[in-house]
Every structure is written in structure tokens, then in C-alpha cells.
Design a protein around this motif. Structure first.
Motif, PDB file in Angstrom:
ATOM      1  N   ILE A 106      59.860 -49.061 -22.460  1.00  0.00           N
ATOM      2  CA  ILE A 106      59.650 -47.621 -22.310  1.00  0.00           C
ATOM      3  C   ILE A 106      60.361 -46.861 -23.428  1.00  0.00           C
ATOM      4  N   TYR A 142      58.659 -40.928 -13.709  1.00  0.00           N
ATOM      5  CA  TYR A 142      58.607 -41.364 -15.109  1.00  0.00           C
ATOM      6  C   TYR A 142      58.872 -42.860 -15.231  1.00  0.00           C
ATOM      7  N   PHE A 143      59.955 -43.317 -14.620  1.00  0.00           N
ATOM      8  CA  PHE A 143      60.312 -44.728 -14.760  1.00  0.00           C
ATOM      9  C   PHE A 143      59.423 -45.627 -13.897  1.00  0.00           C
ATOM     10  N   GLY A 146      56.097 -45.970 -15.730  1.00  0.00           N
ATOM     11  CA  GLY A 146      56.236 -46.803 -16.921  1.00  0.00           C
ATOM     12  C   GLY A 146      56.385 -48.272 -16.583  1.00  0.00           C
ATOM     13  N   CYS A 164      54.751 -51.795 -26.050  1.00  0.00           N
ATOM     14  CA  CYS A 164      55.905 -50.914 -25.894  1.00  0.00           C
ATOM     15  C   CYS A 164      55.436 -49.467 -25.922  1.00  0.00           C
ATOM     16  N   CYS A 166      56.126 -45.231 -24.075  1.00  0.00           N
ATOM     17  CA  CYS A 166      56.237 -44.548 -22.784  1.00  0.00           C
ATOM     18  C   CYS A 166      54.905 -43.961 -22.331  1.00  0.00           C
ATOM     19  N   SER A 169      54.409 -44.011 -18.598  1.00  0.00           N
ATOM     20  CA  SER A 169      55.205 -42.970 -17.945  1.00  0.00           C
ATOM     21  C   SER A 169      54.525 -41.615 -18.055  1.00  0.00           C
ATOM     22  N   SER A 218      48.566 -50.467 -19.236  1.00  0.00           N
ATOM     23  CA  SER A 218      49.754 -49.626 -19.105  1.00  0.00           C
ATOM     24  C   SER A 218      49.355 -48.196 -18.768  1.00  0.00           C
ATOM     25  N   GLY A 222      50.214 -46.699 -15.070  1.00  0.00           N
ATOM     26  CA  GLY A 222      51.027 -45.490 -15.002  1.00  0.00           C
ATOM     27  C   GLY A 222      50.318 -44.368 -14.271  1.00  0.00           C
TER      28      GLY A 222
END
Length: 375
Positions: A106, A142-143, A146, A164, A166, A169, A218, A222
Motif C-alpha cells: 500500500i 483505507y487499509f 487496500g 504495489c 494504494c 484503498s 486490487s 478494494g
């Protein structure tokens, strides 16, 4: 950039290929904690390879020679991982287990352009959502979004691609924004315009995620986590939370936007955790049936989210027994360019029946090419 400069004598990747995001090489990112499956668990076609595997080194500047003469442990870095050995199996123990690669990525980005775009979205949309739901709930979404995005990608994305950023998130935050829009639709001056803006963002990101080397899972993970957590942490829509007429109040606020709804009959002060802690019994008085039903939906969403997270983690560490053959098409288009199928880009296979002449050639054709095209 600093570590890439120390290892390769250049702050950005220029050899063996140029990083269009103006940042470090994928090998440096792997060494710094990007999600990379061989560093996290036993993998088919890796642990059971019939010969010794030569992995790219973190300081690799070419696709041959000493640049591809490192062990998996040297590539993964940190405290290292058990290296695959000829004649091994996917059940070898101890297995690679750098589980923190679901979290650390993140904070890593592929380059200046990558982090600039994400920061732009975070400082605009993210700022507004944080003002609406508060810093604590913002951090949770957010976390969680992510991490869930990286877990989903770890299950279904190509196993040789490092990931990789964010973006997962931010997609969770985007989902919160969508829910708040739906909750306050009648109070918005231009809800259709706001909805189109969100949909365009989502569609563009998902379409770009179909390009070879990108991890669309991802984004999907998310966004799904953001929707589920949004159902749980946002106040109920005003149509559901309005009390029976016996409660005498004047102004009701909907969602978390602070927009008054004069057609309702209860104040914002009687909603949320502070109101429950202050007057636990009064919080439940004169509630309508739809409010209770909505709370059941929220509770079911939270339970389903936890179960899904546990099942995905369990599946990740049990691969390849529990795979999904069609899921890859959510992150690629079944297009063949030359001899390369886009949906096969990034999958590692070091077994002798894969049609390649050697393990180093295979890694150059799949891992090196795919990871260099990741960003």
C-alpha cells in the motif's frame, strides 16, 4: 528511488527497460515488499521445478548473466525465504511466508507518475470522505480495502506479477463516495452528474486493469470492501432511519453529508454511536420495521466480509487445489499478440513441459517481460 539508485546506480529503471512511471525496477520493488507470490507461499511449477531456478537480482540491469543469478531468498529480501530445490513439491516446509506483503505494498508505488495520480485522488476525493466519516473510520476503510485488494489479487492475478500501490484503498474510498451519493440522492443538486463522474472513474480504471501486467483484482477487491464497509459505517439512509411520528423532532440528516432533510422527523443527534452510548434504550425506540431489516443487511454484510476474507486467505495458502479458471478474465482480455496470449502474461512455470528451452529463458520471457510491463 534511493534504493534503486544504490543498487543500480540510477534512481529510476532505465535498464533492461525504461520504467514509464519514472520509478524503480520491479525487482527493487519486490525486494522492498511489493506483493509477489513466490515470496509468500509455495507455488506450483516453482517448488516442484525439476532444476535449479535462477531469479533476477534486485540490482538487475539486464536479462542475462549475473543479473539473473540470484536465489529467491535474495530477491525477496528482508529475512529471506526458503529457496525452491530441484525435486521439491508444493507441500515443502518451511514455506515462504512473507505475509506482510499484503500490507506493505500500500505504501509502495511504481514511480513518480504512479504516486502523483494516487495522491491527486487522495487529496481530493479522499479529503472529502475523511471529513464526512472521520479519520478513524477513514483509516479502517483505507487499509481494509487496500489489504483485501491485494488478497484478492493474490488469489486470482497472474502469479509472477509484482503488485504495489494504494489503488485498492482509493477504490474503497470511491465506493464510500458512491454510497453517500445514493443515500443523499434527493438532497443533491446534480446527483446524475456526480454519479456519471464516479462511473467514468470506475470504468476507466477497470478497463486499464485489463492491460497485460496490471492487477485489476486490487481495484475490484478494494471497491467491494469499500461497499461492504460503507454499508456498515455510514448512517442509514433517511428513508430507513426515520422514526414513527410519535417522536417529536424537527430536522433529520441523511448519510454523512450533513445535508438536512426537512421531510423527516428525527435529528441527527439521535443517530450513531454517540447517541447509542448516551441513551441505549432511546436509540431503539419507535424504529420502523425497515430500519431493523436494514440493520440485518448491514450485519450480514459485515459477517460475509469477514468470511470472504478468511476463505480467500485460506485459498491463497492452499493453491493450486482451489483455483478459478475464468476469474483471470476479470483482469485481462483474451487477446493473442504474436505468440503471446494476454491472459498468460505473468504466470510462472519452470517445469520442463512448458515448451521453453531452459529455465532462464522462461523467466526472461514471462517474469522479466511481464513485470517490466506491470506499470
Amino acid at each position: 528511488l534511493v534504493k534503486n539508485g544504490v543498487l543500480t546506480k540510477s534512481p529510476i529503471e532505465i535498464h533492461p527497460s525504461f520504467n514509464p512511471m519514472i520509478g524503480p525496477s520491479p525487482y527493487v520493488l519486490i525486494n522492498m515488499g511489493a506483493r509477489y507470490q513466490p515470496c509468500m507461499h509455495n507455488m506450483p511449477n516453482v517448488q516442484n521445478a525439476t532444476g535449479k531456478i535462477s531469479w533476477p537480482c534486485p540490482d538487475a540491469t539486464s536479462t542475462s548473466g549475473e543479473s539473473v543469478s540470484c536465489t529467491l531468498s535474495e530477491l525477496c529480501g528482508f529475512s529471506g525465504v526458503p529457496d525452491p530445490h530441484p525435486g521439491g513439491t508444493v507441500h515443502d516446509q518451511p514455506a515462504p511466508n512473507q505475509w506482510w506483503r499484503f500490507i506493505v505494498p500500500i505504501f509502495l508505488h511504481a514511480g513518480i507518475i504512479h504516486i502523483a495520480f494516487n495522491l491527486l485522488l487522495q487529496l481530493t476525493l479522499g479529503r472529502d470522505i475523511e471529513l464526512l466519516i472521520g479519520s478513524v473510520r477513514f483509516a479502517i476503510v483505507y487499509f481494509a480495502a487496500g489489504i483485501f485488494g491485494f488478497v484478492l489479487g493474490g488469489n486470482f492475478a497472474a502469479n509472477g506479477i509484482a503488485s504495489c500501490g494504494c489503488s485498492g484503498s482509493l477504490f474503497g474510498i470511491l465506493a464510500i463516495n458512491l454510497l453517500d451519493l445514493l443515500y443523499t440522492w434527493k438532497q443533491r443538486q446534480g446527483p446524475i452528474k456526480d454519479l456519471m463522474f464516479i462511473l467514468v472513474d470506475v470504468i476507466i480504471a477497470f478497463v486499464l486493469g485489463l492491460i497485460p501486467g496490471l492487477d485489476n483484482f486490487s481495484h475490484i477487491g478494494g471497491f467491494l470492501m469499500g461497499l461492504v464497509l460503507g454499508l456498515c459505517i455510514l448512517h442509514s439512509p433517511s428513508a430507513f432511519s426515520a422514526r414513527r411520528p410519535s417522536v417529536q423532532n424537527t430536522v433529520r440528516y441523511s448519510g454523512l453529508s450533513g445535508i438536512p432533510n426537512n421531510n423527516s422527523t428525527s435529528p441527527r443527534s439521535d443517530e450513531g454511536l454517540p447517541a447509542f452510548l448516551k441513551h441505549p434504550l432511546a436509540f431503539f425506540q419507535d424504529r420502523r420495521g425497515v430500519w431493523w431489516a436494514w440493520w440485518l443487511v448491514r450485519a450480514a454484510a459485515l459477517v460475509g466480509c469477514l468470511i470472504g476474507f478468511i476463505l480467500l486467505l485460506d485459498n491463497f495458502y492452499k493453491q493450486p487445489m482451489h483455483g478459478c479458471r475464468w476469474c483471470k478474465y476479470l483482469s485481462c482480455l483474451p487477446v493473442k499478440v504474436g505468440n503471446t496470449n494476454w491472459c498468460d502474461v505473468g504466470n510462472l512455470d519452470f517445469t520442463p513441459n512448458n515448451g521453453t528451452s531452459g529455465k532462464r529463458e522462461l523467466f526472461e520471457a514471462v517474469a522479466g517481460q511481464a513485470m517490466d510491463r506491470l506499470w
